[in-house]
Design an enzyme around this catalytic site. Structure first.
Site, mmCIF file in Angstrom:
data_model
loop_
_atom_site.group_PDB
_atom_site.id
_atom_site.type_symbol
_atom_site.label_atom_id
_atom_site.label_comp_id
_atom_site.label_asym_id
_atom_site.label_seq_id
_atom_site.Cartn_x
_atom_site.Cartn_y
_atom_site.Cartn_z
ATOM 1 N N MET A 105 37.375 42.437 37.188
ATOM 2 C CA MET A 105 38.102 41.184 36.969
ATOM 3 C C MET A 105 36.981 40.158 36.521
ATOM 4 O O MET A 105 36.124 39.860 37.104
ATOM 5 C CB MET A 105 38.620 40.875 38.330
ATOM 6 C CG MET A 105 39.010 39.425 38.331
ATOM 7 S SD MET A 105 39.223 38.549 39.945
ATOM 8 C CE MET A 105 40.317 39.559 40.819
ATOM 9 N N PRO A 106 37.534 39.839 35.257
ATOM 10 C CA PRO A 106 36.592 38.618 34.706
ATOM 11 C C PRO A 106 36.682 37.367 35.540
ATOM 12 O O PRO A 106 37.974 37.009 35.484
ATOM 13 C CB PRO A 106 36.672 38.642 33.305
ATOM 14 C CG PRO A 106 37.679 39.771 33.152
ATOM 15 C CD PRO A 106 38.318 40.288 34.248
ATOM 16 N N ASN A 107 35.756 36.758 35.880
ATOM 17 C CA ASN A 107 35.528 35.415 36.404
ATOM 18 C C ASN A 107 34.731 34.215 35.375
ATOM 19 O O ASN A 107 33.503 34.515 35.485
ATOM 20 C CB ASN A 107 35.071 35.387 37.899
ATOM 21 C CG ASN A 107 35.993 36.251 38.886
ATOM 22 O OD1 ASN A 107 37.112 35.843 39.152
ATOM 23 N ND2 ASN A 107 35.444 37.032 39.602
ATOM 24 N N SER A 149 44.165 39.572 35.500
ATOM 25 C CA SER A 149 42.984 39.665 36.467
ATOM 26 C C SER A 149 41.691 38.831 35.563
ATOM 27 O O SER A 149 40.810 38.600 36.338
ATOM 28 C CB SER A 149 42.225 40.972 36.399
ATOM 29 O OG SER A 149 41.634 41.571 34.929
ATOM 30 N N ARG A 201 40.384 35.363 35.440
ATOM 31 C CA ARG A 201 40.422 34.291 36.233
ATOM 32 C C ARG A 201 39.468 33.093 35.583
ATOM 33 O O ARG A 201 38.352 33.290 35.338
ATOM 34 C CB ARG A 201 39.887 34.311 37.475
ATOM 35 C CG ARG A 201 40.024 33.284 38.293
ATOM 36 C CD ARG A 201 39.458 33.678 39.865
ATOM 37 N NE ARG A 201 39.402 32.519 40.763
ATOM 38 C CZ ARG A 201 38.346 31.909 41.257
ATOM 39 N NH1 ARG A 201 37.161 32.531 40.954
ATOM 40 N NH2 ARG A 201 38.604 31.136 42.245
#
Length: 61
Positions: free
Chosen positions: A1-3, A38, A40
């Site tokens: 999940m890239p934040n 995913s 964010r």
């Protein structure tokens, strides 16, 4: 999940933020093989008194 965290000086419009998140999300999907849901992205507004470039506060430039 890239934040993804983005720090901005005040003044960007809601439309600019919408365009930015759409473009960055598409890049994350394409380059990182991430799922759209995913990705964010969080915007943090920082004041000109909180940032310096070249040893000078942005507020003083």
């Amino acid at each position: 999940m890239p934040n993804i965290t983005v720090e901005l000086l005040p003044g960007r419009t809601l439309d600019q933020r919408r365009e930015f998140v759409a473009a960055v999300t598409e890049s994350a999907i394409s380059i990182l093989n991430a799922k759209r849901e995913s990705v964010r992205i969080v915007f943090t507004e920082i004041e000109t008194t909180d940032v310096a470039n070249g040893g000078v506060l942005v507020a003083d430039a």
